[in-house]
Design an enzyme around this catalytic site. Structure first.
Site, PDB file in Angstrom:
ATOM      1  N   ASP A 104       0.640  -1.347   0.046  1.00 26.23           N
ATOM      2  CA  ASP A 104       0.009  -0.063  -0.073  1.00 26.23           C
ATOM      3  C   ASP A 104       0.867   1.337   0.001  1.00 26.23           C
ATOM      4  O   ASP A 104       0.289   2.384   0.286  1.00 26.23           O
ATOM      5  CB  ASP A 104      -0.974   0.127   1.190  1.00 26.23           C
ATOM      6  CG  ASP A 104      -2.135  -0.998   0.948  1.00 26.23           C
ATOM      7  OD1 ASP A 104      -2.612  -1.060  -0.516  1.00 26.23           O
ATOM      8  OD2 ASP A 104      -2.736  -1.436   1.759  1.00 26.23           O
ATOM      9  N   ASP A 165      -7.017  -4.527  -4.528  1.00 30.21           N
ATOM     10  CA  ASP A 165      -6.806  -3.313  -4.211  1.00 30.21           C
ATOM     11  C   ASP A 165      -5.308  -2.691  -4.654  1.00 30.21           C
ATOM     12  O   ASP A 165      -5.151  -1.566  -5.008  1.00 30.21           O
ATOM     13  CB  ASP A 165      -6.655  -2.896  -2.596  1.00 30.21           C
ATOM     14  CG  ASP A 165      -7.576  -3.827  -1.760  1.00 30.21           C
ATOM     15  OD1 ASP A 165      -7.963  -5.036  -2.141  1.00 30.21           O
ATOM     16  OD2 ASP A 165      -7.875  -3.528  -0.710  1.00 30.21           O
TER      17      ASP A 165
END
Ligand code: GLY
Length: 383
Positions: A104, A165
Site C-alpha cells: 500500500d 486493491d
C-alpha cells in the site's frame, strides 16, 4: 444529467467551506476516522482509539495529505500545501521502519509525496515517491507475475497473496517509469495487472478480493472473500478498486484489454446499483443487516468517471450518469456538512465482518472530493 457540473460546483462550494476549518483543526494530524464526538483521530502519534495497525505505517495515511493537495490545486491556498507537507514529512519516517510497509505504499505516497512533486516540482516529493516505488517493485513475484500484498503477521502465511486493491498501488510504478526513464517499474505493473485480469475478474464482471498463488511455482491456489461477505461474494470497494485501477492502467499504458476489464466490472456494478444509489458493503451480502459502505461508493464513482474519460462521446453519459447518481446519494443522504463531525462522508464500513460499521473513513472523503473535481474537469492526475 446536463446539470451535473453545476451540481458538482455547488457541492464543491460546501466542501471548500467545510475543509477550511477541518484542515486548520487537524493540521498536525493524520486522521483515519472520527470518534463519538466527531473529532478526527491521529494515526501518526499512536494515540488512536483503534488498536490494530494504528501506527504511522497505516495504509490510509496518504489520504489526509491527498485531500490537502486536492484543495490546494483548487484554491491555490498555500496553507493547504503546508498541511499536506506535515503528512509528507511524517511519512518519510516510515522508511526507517520499512518492515511495517507493504504494497500500500502507492496509497500512501501517490496522494502525498508524488502529488507534491507533480503540483509544485518539490524534489523531496520525487525522492520519497521513487523510494516507495522501489519498495513496491521489490515485492514482485516473477514466477507468479504478481505483487505480494501484505507481510507475514502471526501464523498466517500470506507469501503468495495478492489482492485487487493493488490495482491502485501500481500507478506508482507507472509514474516511476515515466519519471526515471527505466521501463522495469512499468513492466512489473503490467505483469501484475495481467495476472489480476486473468485470475480475479469473473466472467460475470464481479471480482474477488484475495487470490493466493503458490509463491514457488506461481500457480493459482484459491481465492478468498477477504473484506467482503465470503468466498464467491463481491466486496463493493474491491469492485471499485478494479474499476478505477484498470481504468488507470489503461490511461497509463493504452492497453485496450485494461479498459475493457474496467468496463466489464463497471457494468456489473451498474447492474447491481440499488435504486437509492446507496451501496452495500458487498453486492452479494444478505438483505439484513443492511451494512453500507459509502467509501466503496465513492471509489466506484471515481472509476466510472475515469472510464468516461477514455470512451467515445456516445458512451460517456452512461458512466457519468451512474457516477452522479452515486455521488448525489452520498451528498444528500450520507454527508455531514455541519460542524459536529470533522468528516464529510458517513456510513463507511472497513469490511463486512468488521466490528465497525457505518463509521467515517478519511479515504471516503478523499475519493468523494476527487470525484467532484473530476466532474468539473479540474482534478490533478494522482493515479
Ligand atoms: N485497501 C483496503 C481497503 O480498501 O480497505
Amino acid at each position: 444529467m446536463e446539470n451535473y457540473q453545476a451540481w458538482a460546483q455547488e457541492t464543491l462550494e460546501k466542501v471548500r467551506e467545510k475543509m477550511e476549518w477541518v484542515s486548520e483543526k487537524n493540521r498536525d494530524r493524520i486522521p483515519y476516522t472520527t470518534d463519538a464526538q466527531g473529532n478526527y483521530d491521529d494515526r501518526s502519534d499512536g494515540s488512536s482509539q483503534w488498536t490494530v495497525d494504528n501506527g504511522l505505517n497505516w495504509w490510509t495515511n496518504g489520504f489526509w495529505g491527498g485531500i490537502m493537495w486536492l484543495m490546494y490545486q483548487d484554491t491555490k491556498d498555500e496553507r493547504y500545501a503546508e498541511i499536506a507537507r506535515v503528512s509528507e514529512k511524517k511519512l518519510e519516517k516510515c522508511f526507517d521502519d520499512f518492515y511495517g510497509l507493504h504494497h500500500d505504499v502507492g496509497f500512501m505516497y501517490l496522494p502525498t509525496a508524488v502529488a507534491d512533486y507533480k503540483l509544485t516540482g518539490n524534489e523531496d516529493g520525487k525522492r520519497l515517491g521513487m523510494h516507495a516505488a522501489n519498495l513496491l517493485a521489490g515485492r514482485f513475484n516473477p514466477v507468479g507475475g504478481f505483487i505480494r500484498a501484505w507481510n507475514r503477521t502471526g501464523e498466517d502465511d500470506n507469501t503468495g497473496w495478492a489482492i485487487v486493491d493493488c490495482m491502485m498501488n501500481i500507478s506508482l510504478l507507472y509514474w516511476a517509469s515515466e519519471e526515471s526513464g527505466d521501463p522495469r517499474f512499468g513492466q512489473i505493473a503490467r505483469m501484475h495487472a495481467d495476472t489480476v485480469l486473468e485470475n480475479f475478474i469473473r466472467p460475470d464482471g464481479s471480482v474477488c478480493h484475495i487470490v493466493e498463488f503458490n509463491p514457488e511455482t506461481g500457480s493459482m491456489v484459491k481465492s478468498y472473500g477477504g473484506q467482503g461477505y465470503g468466498e464467491g461474494s463481491s466486496w463493493t470497494r474491491g469492485q471499485g478498486w478494479a474499476v478505477y485501477g484498470f481504468a488507470n492502467s489503461y490511461k497509463n499504458t493504452g492497453k485496450k484489454e485494461y479498459l475493457d476489464a474496467a468496463k466489464r466490472v463497471a457494468h456489473y456494478c451498474m447492474a447491481n446499483l440499488p435504486e437509492s444509489g446507496i451501496i452495500p458493503v458487498d453486492f452479494r451480502q444478505p438483505a439484513e443487516p443492511a451494512w453500507e459502505d459509502s467509501c466503496g461508493a465513492c471509489v466506484i464513482a471515481c472509476g466510472l468517471l475515469e472510464i468516461a474519460e477514455h470512451v467515445p462521446e456516445l458512451e460517456k453519459n452512461m458512466y457519468i450518469g451512474a457516477a452522479v447518481k452515486i455521488l448525489k446519494a452520498i451528498a444528500r443522504n450520507r454527508a455531514d456538512w455541519g460542524e459536529d463531525c470533522d468528516a464529510i462522508v458517513q456510513n463507511c464500513s472497513a469490511a463486512y465482518h468488521s466490528n465497525y460499521h457505518h463509521i467515517t473513513m478519511v479515504y471516503a472523503d478523499y475519493f468523494f472530493i476527487e470525484a467532484l473535481y473530476k466532474l468539473v474537469g479540474e482534478g490533478i492526475s494522482i493515479w
